[in-house]
Enzyme design. Structure first.
Site, short mmCIF file in Angstrom:
data_model
loop_
_atom_site.label_atom_id
_atom_site.label_comp_id
_atom_site.label_asym_id
_atom_site.label_seq_id
_atom_site.Cartn_x
_atom_site.Cartn_y
_atom_site.Cartn_z
N GLU A 101 -9.39 -43.87 -3.40
CA GLU A 101 -10.32 -43.75 -2.26
C GLU A 101 -10.70 -42.29 -2.04
O GLU A 101 -11.84 -41.97 -1.73
CB GLU A 101 -9.71 -44.35 -0.99
N TRP A 104 -13.38 -41.62 -4.34
CA TRP A 104 -14.72 -42.03 -3.90
C TRP A 104 -15.33 -40.97 -2.99
O TRP A 104 -16.53 -40.72 -3.00
CB TRP A 104 -14.66 -43.37 -3.16
N TRP A 132 -39.12 -53.08 5.24
CA TRP A 132 -38.24 -53.09 6.41
C TRP A 132 -38.95 -53.65 7.62
O TRP A 132 -40.16 -53.46 7.78
CB TRP A 132 -37.75 -51.67 6.74
N ASN A 167 -12.94 -49.79 7.44
CA ASN A 167 -13.87 -49.77 6.30
C ASN A 167 -14.47 -51.13 5.99
O ASN A 167 -15.67 -51.26 5.75
CB ASN A 167 -13.17 -49.22 5.06
N TRP A 185 -31.90 -48.85 6.35
CA TRP A 185 -30.51 -48.36 6.34
C TRP A 185 -30.39 -47.03 7.07
O TRP A 185 -29.34 -46.70 7.62
CB TRP A 185 -29.97 -48.25 4.91
N TRP A 208 -23.97 -45.86 3.14
CA TRP A 208 -25.12 -46.65 3.61
C TRP A 208 -26.03 -46.99 2.44
O TRP A 208 -26.54 -48.10 2.35
CB TRP A 208 -25.87 -45.91 4.73
C1 LIG Z 1 -21.52 -47.94 6.06
C2 LIG Z 1 -20.35 -47.03 5.83
C3 LIG Z 1 -20.35 -45.76 6.40
C4 LIG Z 1 -19.26 -44.89 6.18
N1 LIG Z 1 -19.29 -43.65 6.77
C5 LIG Z 1 -18.26 -42.80 6.53
C6 LIG Z 1 -18.26 -41.49 7.11
O1 LIG Z 1 -19.19 -41.09 7.82
N2 LIG Z 1 -17.18 -40.70 6.89
C7 LIG Z 1 -16.13 -41.09 6.10
O2 LIG Z 1 -15.19 -40.30 5.91
N3 LIG Z 1 -16.13 -42.29 5.50
C8 LIG Z 1 -17.14 -43.16 5.71
N4 LIG Z 1 -17.11 -44.42 5.13
C9 LIG Z 1 -16.02 -44.75 4.18
C10 LIG Z 1 -14.77 -45.39 4.80
O3 LIG Z 1 -15.12 -46.45 5.63
C11 LIG Z 1 -13.91 -44.39 5.59
O4 LIG Z 1 -13.66 -43.24 4.82
C12 LIG Z 1 -12.56 -45.00 5.96
O5 LIG Z 1 -12.72 -46.17 6.71
C13 LIG Z 1 -11.77 -43.97 6.77
O6 LIG Z 1 -10.57 -44.49 7.23
P1 LIG Z 1 -9.18 -43.99 6.65
O7 LIG Z 1 -9.12 -42.49 6.69
O8 LIG Z 1 -8.12 -44.74 7.37
O9 LIG Z 1 -9.29 -44.47 5.13
P2 LIG Z 1 -8.19 -44.64 3.98
O10 LIG Z 1 -8.33 -46.03 3.46
O11 LIG Z 1 -6.87 -44.22 4.44
O12 LIG Z 1 -8.72 -43.67 2.83
C14 LIG Z 1 -8.32 -42.29 2.72
C15 LIG Z 1 -9.53 -41.41 2.61
O13 LIG Z 1 -10.29 -41.73 1.45
C16 LIG Z 1 -11.69 -41.59 1.73
N5 LIG Z 1 -12.35 -42.90 1.62
C17 LIG Z 1 -11.84 -44.12 1.94
N6 LIG Z 1 -12.73 -45.09 1.68
C18 LIG Z 1 -13.84 -44.48 1.21
C19 LIG Z 1 -15.11 -44.94 0.76
N7 LIG Z 1 -15.43 -46.25 0.73
N8 LIG Z 1 -16.02 -44.02 0.34
C20 LIG Z 1 -15.72 -42.70 0.33
N9 LIG Z 1 -14.52 -42.20 0.74
C21 LIG Z 1 -13.60 -43.08 1.18
C22 LIG Z 1 -11.81 -41.08 3.15
O14 LIG Z 1 -11.91 -39.67 3.13
C23 LIG Z 1 -10.50 -41.54 3.77
O15 LIG Z 1 -10.11 -40.77 4.88
C24 LIG Z 1 -18.17 -45.30 5.35
C25 LIG Z 1 -18.19 -46.59 4.80
C26 LIG Z 1 -19.25 -47.45 5.04
C27 LIG Z 1 -19.24 -48.81 4.42
#
Ligand SMILES: Cc1cc2nc3c(=O)[nH]c(=O)nc-3n(C[C@H](O)[C@H](O)[C@H](O)COP(=O)(O)OP(=O)(O)OC[C@H]3O[C@@H](n4cnc5c(N)ncnc54)[C@H](O)[C@@H]3O)c2cc1C
Length: 301
Positions: A101, A104, A132, A167, A185, A208
């Site tokens: 993650e 990503w 849209w 997420n 979006w 997005w």
């Molecule tokens: C529509 C949409 C908008 C989002 N907007 C953001 C945003 O503005 N900022 C943001 O940090 N994340 C965003 N995310 C990705 C993800 O949802 C969050 O990073 C995650 O929920 C953060 O919670 P956590 O730190 O507990 O994640 P964990 O599951 O603990 O993951 C650890 C770290 O990995 C990174 N990560 C995790 N999932 C993703 C992912 N799918 N894509 C990229 N990096 C990821 C983040 O930095 C996160 O803190 C978005 C996802 C979606 C679907």
């Protein structure tokens, strides 16, 4: 020069930040503590648990990463060290999934570096012709958590209260706005940008675009998350919905993701009047899905 507390920047009347204060400890100390807690207690079961909004299974490091209070390298090395010393809970699969993650996130930054207008311009330019709809009322109901679809509404209310959304629910809420409601979006990206504590120029824009299907490595256009089945799969007992939509709390598990289909006696016992205490669904989910598929077919060329 006045100190930060003297500037009295925190809201008081109205105090809209209470939920944010409860949920977060900003700063490097809060970030370091979050990481230790996650490695020692949260990592076990992360690979599967990360998809369960009803559980506290993710690290919540995102706002700390966003504001540079901790770096991906620090996290990577701390986890490696803890796994060697046996202090980390969880399997190799849990650690791998978690580190992927972070990968990503790096990928999103790579995309942003090469596409500075990632938040405003379709990566796939075919989407410039996407038909849209511009429906202000639908957008407002989505923003306020009043679509009538409990998983979407719970997520939008969690976002408003705490500045964070799980997420899995981000994916479902975003897909609902883009695909079922056919809203651009960018309107969703802008709302998340204004309300997320982890609002991140790379992750938000890339995610997005991923959901819309307009991004690099995008989800296929026909992947349309069904908010009902997603709820039943990822919040099976409805604990997440009950937490964020207390007016639905009294419904039996089998009706929690489809309150409009609940029998009259179940609604009555739970004190719910559809259309009054909780909204009727904004649209028929099958109709919305087909309309989205038709719209996407127009630009597939
Ligand atoms: C529509 C949409 C908008 C989002 N907007 C953001 C945003 O503005 N900022 C943001 O940090 N994340 C965003 N995310 C990705 C993800 O949802 C969050 O990073 C995650 O929920 C953060 O919670 P956590 O730190 O507990 O994640 P964990 O599951 O603990 O993951 C650890 C770290 O990995 C990174 N990560 C995790 N999932 C993703 C992912 N799918 N894509 C990229 N990096 C990821 C983040 O930095 C996160 O803190 C978005 C996802 C979606 C679907």
């Amino acid at each position: 020069m006045r100190s930060l507390p003297e500037l009295a920047l925190r809201p008081t009347r109205p105090d809209w930040a209470g939920g944010l204060r409860e949920a977060w400890t900003p700063g490097e100390d809060g970030a370091a503590q979050n990481l230790v807690d996650f490695i020692e207690d949260g990592l076990g079961g992360y690979a599967d648990g990360r998809d369960r909004p009803d559980r506290d299974s993710t690290s919540r490091l995102s706002p700390h990463l966003r504001f540079g209070e901790i770096s991906p390298r620090q996290i990577w090395h701390a986890l490696g060290t803890a796994r060697k010393s046996g202090e980390a809970r969880g399997s190799a699969a849990d650690a791998e999934k978690f580190l992927s993650e972070l990968g990503w996130r790096e990928f999103s930054y790579h995309l942003l570096f090469h596409n500075p207008d990632l938040a405003t311009r379709n990566y796939d330019r075919r989407f410039d012709d996407f038909p849209w709809k511009h429906d202000g009322e639908a957008l407002r109901r989505w923003q306020r958590g009043l679509t009538g679809f409990p998983l979407v509404d719970a997520g939008m209310r969690q976002l408003w209260t705490t500045g964070w959304m799980h997420n899995r629910v981000r994916m479902v809420a975003a897909s609902f706005l883009i695909k079922h409601l056919l809203q651009d979006w960018r309107t969703g990206e802008a709302w998340f940008w204004d309300t997320l504590v982890d609002a991140d120029p790379a992750n938000n824009a890339a995610s997005w675009q991923w959901v819309a299907g307009s991004g690099a490595d995008a989800a296929p256009y026909f992947r349309i998350f069904n908010p009902v089945t997603q709820g039943e799969t990822h919040d099976p007992g409805g604990a997440y919905v009950r937490r964020w939509i207390p007016e639905l709390a009294g419904l039996p598990d089998k009706n929690i993701h489809t309150p409009w289909k609940a029998p009259d006696d179940a609604l009555k016992a739970a004190g719910i009047r559809i259309g009054e205490t909780y909204p009727a669904p904004l649209l028929d989910i099958g109709f919305g899905r087909q309309r989205a598929l038709d719209a996407f077919a127009m630009i597939r060329g």
